[in-house]
Design a protein around this motif. Structure first.
Motif, PDB file in Angstrom:
ATOM      1  N   ALA A 138       1.732   7.179  -6.463  1.00  0.00           N
ATOM      2  CA  ALA A 138       0.665   8.116  -6.819  1.00  0.00           C
ATOM      3  C   ALA A 138       0.944   9.517  -6.316  1.00  0.00           C
ATOM      4  O   ALA A 138       0.104  10.412  -6.456  1.00  0.00           O
ATOM      5  CB  ALA A 138      -0.659   7.614  -6.247  1.00  0.00           C
ATOM      6  N   GLU A 141       0.293  10.496   2.988  1.00  0.00           N
ATOM      7  CA  GLU A 141      -0.522   9.332   3.332  1.00  0.00           C
ATOM      8  C   GLU A 141       0.344   8.095   3.505  1.00  0.00           C
ATOM      9  O   GLU A 141       0.106   7.267   4.387  1.00  0.00           O
ATOM     10  CB  GLU A 141      -1.578   9.092   2.247  1.00  0.00           C
ATOM     11  CG  GLU A 141      -2.637  10.173   2.160  1.00  0.00           C
ATOM     12  CD  GLU A 141      -3.676   9.864   1.094  1.00  0.00           C
ATOM     13  OE1 GLU A 141      -3.977   8.671   0.905  1.00  0.00           O
ATOM     14  OE2 GLU A 141      -4.166  10.807   0.446  1.00  0.00           O
ATOM     15  N   ALA A 142       1.361   7.971   2.675  1.00  0.00           N
ATOM     16  CA  ALA A 142       2.275   6.832   2.800  1.00  0.00           C
ATOM     17  C   ALA A 142       3.022   6.880   4.127  1.00  0.00           C
ATOM     18  O   ALA A 142       3.184   5.867   4.808  1.00  0.00           O
ATOM     19  CB  ALA A 142       3.255   6.823   1.635  1.00  0.00           C
ATOM     20  N   LEU A 187       0.919   4.298  -2.792  1.00  0.00           N
ATOM     21  CA  LEU A 187       0.689   5.702  -2.453  1.00  0.00           C
ATOM     22  C   LEU A 187       1.858   6.575  -2.895  1.00  0.00           C
ATOM     23  O   LEU A 187       1.666   7.684  -3.416  1.00  0.00           O
ATOM     24  CB  LEU A 187       0.462   5.835  -0.947  1.00  0.00           C
ATOM     25  CG  LEU A 187      -0.866   5.287  -0.415  1.00  0.00           C
ATOM     26  CD1 LEU A 187      -0.873   5.279   1.109  1.00  0.00           C
ATOM     27  CD2 LEU A 187      -2.042   6.099  -0.939  1.00  0.00           C
ATOM     28  N   GLU A 188       3.059   6.082  -2.669  1.00  0.00           N
ATOM     29  CA  GLU A 188       4.229   6.855  -3.082  1.00  0.00           C
ATOM     30  C   GLU A 188       4.265   7.032  -4.593  1.00  0.00           C
ATOM     31  O   GLU A 188       4.604   8.107  -5.099  1.00  0.00           O
ATOM     32  CB  GLU A 188       5.493   6.168  -2.585  1.00  0.00           C
ATOM     33  CG  GLU A 188       5.671   6.265  -1.071  1.00  0.00           C
ATOM     34  CD  GLU A 188       6.876   5.482  -0.571  1.00  0.00           C
ATOM     35  OE1 GLU A 188       7.321   5.733   0.556  1.00  0.00           O
ATOM     36  OE2 GLU A 188       7.353   4.591  -1.331  1.00  0.00           O
ATOM     37  N   GLN A 228      -7.382   2.312   5.276  1.00  0.00           N
ATOM     38  CA  GLN A 228      -6.253   3.059   4.737  1.00  0.00           C
ATOM     39  C   GLN A 228      -5.090   2.125   4.417  1.00  0.00           C
ATOM     40  O   GLN A 228      -4.358   2.335   3.452  1.00  0.00           O
ATOM     41  CB  GLN A 228      -5.793   4.129   5.732  1.00  0.00           C
ATOM     42  CG  GLN A 228      -6.827   5.203   6.028  1.00  0.00           C
ATOM     43  CD  GLN A 228      -7.768   4.809   7.167  1.00  0.00           C
ATOM     44  OE1 GLN A 228      -7.829   3.651   7.565  1.00  0.00           O
ATOM     45  NE2 GLN A 228      -8.503   5.789   7.671  1.00  0.00           N
ATOM     46  N   THR A 241       0.824  -1.207   0.000  1.00  0.00           N
ATOM     47  CA  THR A 241       0.000   0.000   0.000  1.00  0.00           C
ATOM     48  C   THR A 241       0.857   1.255   0.000  1.00  0.00           C
ATOM     49  O   THR A 241       0.565   2.229  -0.717  1.00  0.00           O
ATOM     50  CB  THR A 241      -0.942  -0.007   1.218  1.00  0.00           C
ATOM     51  OG1 THR A 241      -1.727  -1.204   1.206  1.00  0.00           O
ATOM     52  CG2 THR A 241      -1.861   1.195   1.199  1.00  0.00           C
ATOM     53  N   ILE A 242       1.925   1.255   0.796  1.00  0.00           N
ATOM     54  CA  ILE A 242       2.810   2.420   0.842  1.00  0.00           C
ATOM     55  C   ILE A 242       3.439   2.668  -0.527  1.00  0.00           C
ATOM     56  O   ILE A 242       3.527   3.818  -0.998  1.00  0.00           O
ATOM     57  CB  ILE A 242       3.893   2.227   1.922  1.00  0.00           C
ATOM     58  CG1 ILE A 242       3.265   2.361   3.320  1.00  0.00           C
ATOM     59  CG2 ILE A 242       5.025   3.227   1.751  1.00  0.00           C
ATOM     60  CD1 ILE A 242       4.219   2.084   4.459  1.00  0.00           C
ATOM     61  N   LYS A 287       1.396  10.479  -3.149  1.00  0.00           N
ATOM     62  CA  LYS A 287       0.731  10.756  -1.871  1.00  0.00           C
ATOM     63  C   LYS A 287       1.683  10.409  -0.733  1.00  0.00           C
ATOM     64  O   LYS A 287       1.468   9.482   0.055  1.00  0.00           O
ATOM     65  CB  LYS A 287      -0.564   9.953  -1.762  1.00  0.00           C
ATOM     66  CG  LYS A 287      -1.568  10.292  -2.863  1.00  0.00           C
ATOM     67  CD  LYS A 287      -2.824   9.440  -2.765  1.00  0.00           C
ATOM     68  CE  LYS A 287      -3.822   9.798  -3.856  1.00  0.00           C
ATOM     69  NZ  LYS A 287      -5.053   8.958  -3.780  1.00  0.00           N
TER      70      LYS A 287
END
Length: 818
Positions: free
Chosen positions: A332, A337-338, A329-330, A723, A325-326, A334
């Protein structure tokens, strides 16, 4: 009495509501109708509730719901003669409560109307220990039998039996000790400069020293406050039987649990719409972390009990999911959030408290107060530890760790001490099924039971010789009381009810009072010898209007899994002649709660649904009620099969159920419908949306449509935080599959539901509108919460379900119109 059923997502059961009794089915030639089935259930009878023995063991008390009211009346029955009576208000005032005894059996204590009473067993003299507007609870005798301990919220009191004086066991203050504050540089300068300030300080110090000396020499004084520091607030407290120690569970004082959504009450006493806050969504904020303090009441000192030594506490069981997930997010862009998803250095824990679970809690003292065991859980619920406390080192000592890649069960976490005060006993699912173990401090665990069945609610006899417990050893759907020597040995079956709901031992340990039921018989009370033997029935609270009807006995059948899961147990309702079932349409009922067992030989939470199934058979249908994967009673693998994929293994099982109906009952595969509430409503949606064309129609009652809007406690265990694991939520939420709808769908929801919010159904309805779907409807009930309470609502809800099945499961479905 101990609770034997997990609530989880509230089951589709309603509280009784006042209404006139309907005519008996027999009054209309034995034919059922919805007016009868969905009326106030007082016409059925009342279940026997909360039995307990009197102090002298010569009587049993129990409660019954009063006809036309939610009030419970107290009854007393003689277990020898079976003669019973309802107690009036004056008799209730003199009745016993559920008793506890001192070790010498000279005294007993109980709680009645929130106050504590003490009974001298030799004379029968009763002393009222408290008379307050607060609720006292948890009476127990000290390890030397000289005093009676009881709690009022998180405050403990000690009643000295000889003097008749009650006093606080401790006075805890969650602030810094004002006397311990030292002056800063400016303050020290002031003292150096001014004699008057030095004299004032000297007077205060002398007065405090004198007060401390007088208090130390006078046991008649109340204890001085113990200051536990700023920043925390109490969750639970547990006093040692010897009065020396107290364990205190705390949480951060200013912890924010997150924004709470609101439900709107449209039909109100005021005439104005009113708002009510409910509970936070999953992942909006994790539950408050908890900490443990060991308080030495004699020395008036406290010591934090650190959890950093618990094995696995610094592991990250979600490492692989977290990394994925991290990275997404990275990629993308974000980064913030990551960063927020970075694993902590150490996982937070919680201690199950008596304030949260209604008794027992996560802290258990040995009878002599020389040892204590604490049950801790990681907030991610993937680890459970049982630890003792080293009082000299002020440290936790791990005695057992249970870890699960999915989640630790909500049930099967009972634990305690054998009478030697040095040997723990506990339940564990480590073999795949809940079994009973013992372990001496520093020793190795010993399995006291083993097998592919569930052991629950073990009760150690007063003499410490026996464990009594509930198991389904004979068959997954059959429950009885069993007995086992506390040191290990043969597990012996004591009762033969198959539908055993609860039990309680007599004060002398010689008799066993048992609550038992059957599919059409509410819980009744029987008594038998604690070593086994023939039971003596003590109650019959069923109404003749109900028992006179020839109800269809549900046939328990085993549906083979086509996905390697083994046998899926189910209840089948059909005509007595199997040939008559051929070519009939079928309905599959899906129970609620997810983790709930409905295929048993006990009276069901779903008694209205069971009567409705009788009506459907009368109308020409057959019905199958399945314990799909995730259901209780079948072991750890059955429970955790849905981890990160809710609605998927269950659908496989329901489709196997349909195939079984077609193959074994000759059901027309084009005329199979489905309905259920809560988790059953969720599964109805998943079935129609993920297997379009398999079910001709379905009714989803108060369904979860998007798991990101459900609560934290239930959802995060199965799907992790949204999340952290958005993939699990997308995989498991019906709203993500709304575009697949092609079969008739009826959604029904109470508008003031504060468990599964009505917004779940309304959001799904809007999604279907925007997708231009046909043949879907919604029915909202302004006065109902999750479990309906008004007969009019029950009738309307099931009238619509009946009409849905009558319309869409007949040989020639109507054309698709909306």
């Amino acid at each position: 009495m101990r609770r034997l059923l997990f609530a989880g997502l509230a089951a589709l059961a309603a509280l009784p509501a006042a209404a006139l009794s309907p005519p008996a089915p027999g009054a209309t030639g034995g034919k059922l109708d919805l007016e009868t089935i969905m009326a106030n259930p007082d016409w059925i009878g009342a279940a026997v509730e909360s039995p307990y023995w009197s102090v002298d063991g010569r009587s049993l008390y129990y409660s019954l719901k009063r006809d036309g009211s939610k009030v419970r009346d107290l009854y007393r029955v003689d277990p020898l003669s079976g003669q019973g009576t309802k107690l009036d208000a004056a008799a209730v005032a003199q009745a016993d409560g559920a008793p506890v005894f001192d070790r010498a059996h000279r005294y007993a204590a109980f709680v009645r109307h929130g106050d504590v009473f003490l009974v001298d067993l030799s004379s029968g003299r009763r002393v009222q220990v408290t008379r307050t507007t607060d609720e006292e609870s948890s009476p127990r005798f000290s390890s030397d039998d000289r005093s009676l301990q009881y709690r009022q919220g998180n405050n403990w009191f000690v009643y000295d039996i000889a003097s008749g004086v009650s006093a606080p066991a401790a006075v805890l203050r969650f602030v810094d000790d004002p006397q311990a504050k030292q002056p800063d540089a400016l303050g020290r300068q002031q003292l150096d400069l001014f004699n008057a300030l030095r004299q004032n300080k000297s007077d205060k110090d002398a007065q405090r020293a004198n007060d401390e000396a007088l208090a130390a020499a006078d046991p008649g004084r109340a204890p001085k406050p113990i200051f536990l520091g700023e920043g925390g607030e109490p969750v639970d407290t547990e006093l040692s039987p010897d009065g020396r120690w107290m364990l205190v569970v705390t949480k951060p004082k200013d912890f924010k649990k997150g924004k709470e959504p609101e439900v709107t009450h449209y039909v109100t006493d005021s005439g104005y719409a009113e708002q009510q806050e409910t509970r936070t969504y999953v992942g909006r904020n994790d539950p408050a972390p908890q900490s443990l303090l060991l308080v030495d009441l004699k020395a008036a000192k406290f010591y934090p009990l650190k959890t950093d030594g618990l094995p696995g506490i610094k592991d990250d069981p979600l490492k692989a999911i977290r990394s994925k997930t991290i990275a997404a997010l990275e990629q993308a862009g974000k980064a913030d959030e990551a960063k927020a998803l970075k694993a902590p250095d150490q996982r937070s824990v919680r201690i199950i408290s008596s304030a949260e679970d209604g008794g027992g809690g996560g802290i258990v003292w040995s009878d002599d107060g020389q040892n204590v065991a604490v049950q801790l859980r990681a907030i991610d619920n993937k680890d459970r530890w049982i630890a003792s406390v080293d009082f000299d080192k002020h440290a936790l000592v791990t005695q057992h760790r249970l870890t699960d890649n999915a989640w630790i069960n909500w049930n099967f976490n009972d634990f305690g001490w054998l009478k030697d005060g040095r040997t723990l006993w506990y339940l564990s699912e480590e073999t795949g099924y809940s079994q009973l173990y013992s372990k001496s401090l520093g020793g190795k665990p010993r399995a006291l039971t083993s097998g592919k069945f569930e052991v629950s609610h073990p009760l150690l006899s007063e003499d410490g010789q026996w464990f009594y417990m509930r198991t389904n050893q004979v068959a997954p759907y059959s429950y009885d009381v069993y007995r086992l020597p506390s040191g290990g040995g043969e597990l012996s079956r004591l009762t033969q009810f198959q539908g055993m709901d609860d039990f309680v031992l007599s004060p002398d340990g010689r008799q066993l009072a048992v609550l038992h039921s059957s599919p059409y018989r509410l819980a009744q009370l029987a008594v038998q010898d604690a070593a086994g033997g023939a039971p003596r029935e003590l109650t019959n609270t069923m109404k003749p209007e109900f028992t006179a009807h020839a109800w269809i006995a549900p046939r328990i059948v085993g549906v083979p899994s086509s996905h390697g899961a083994g046998t899926i147990w189910a209840k089948y309702y059909g005509p007595s002649d199997p040939v008559a079932a051929a070519s009939r349409p079928a309905v599959i009922f899906v129970h609620g709660a997810g983790y709930l067992q409905n295929v048993t030989l006990s009276y069901s939470n779903y008694f209205r649904e069971q009567m409705f199934h009788n009506l459907l058979v009368q109308q020409g249908f057959v019905v199958l009620d399945m314990d799909y994967r995730a259901s209780d009673g079948y072991g750890r693998d059955w429970r955790t099969a849905i981890y990160r994929q809710m609605g998927h293994p269950e659908l496989e099982d329901l489709l196997d159920g349909k195939a079984w109906l077609v193959k074994n009952q000759g059901v027309d595969p084009r005329r199979v419908g489905m309905y259920g509430g809560s988790y059953g409503g969720f599964m109805t949606l998943m079935s129609l949306l993920r297997a379009p064309g398999e079910f001709a129609a379905g009714s989803a009652l108060r369904p979860v449509t998007d798991w990101v809007t459900y609560n934290h406690e239930y959802t995060s265990n199965i799907l992790n935080d949204p999340q952290l694991d958005p993939e699990a939520y997308a995989t498991s939420s019906p709203i993500e599959y709304a575009d697949k709808l092609q079969d008739a769908l009826l959604i029904q929801h109470g508008l003031i539901d504060d468990n599964v919010l009505a917004s779940d159904s309304i959001r799904m309805y809007q999604r279907l509108i925007e997708l231009h779907k046909n043949n879907f409807w919604i029915s909202l009930y302004p006065m109902e919460r999750h479990g309906f309470v008004h007969p009019d609502s029950w009738h309307d809800e099931y009238r619509r379900i009946d009409e849905l099945f009558q319309t869409w499961l007949r040989p020639t479905p109507p054309p698709a119109t909306n």
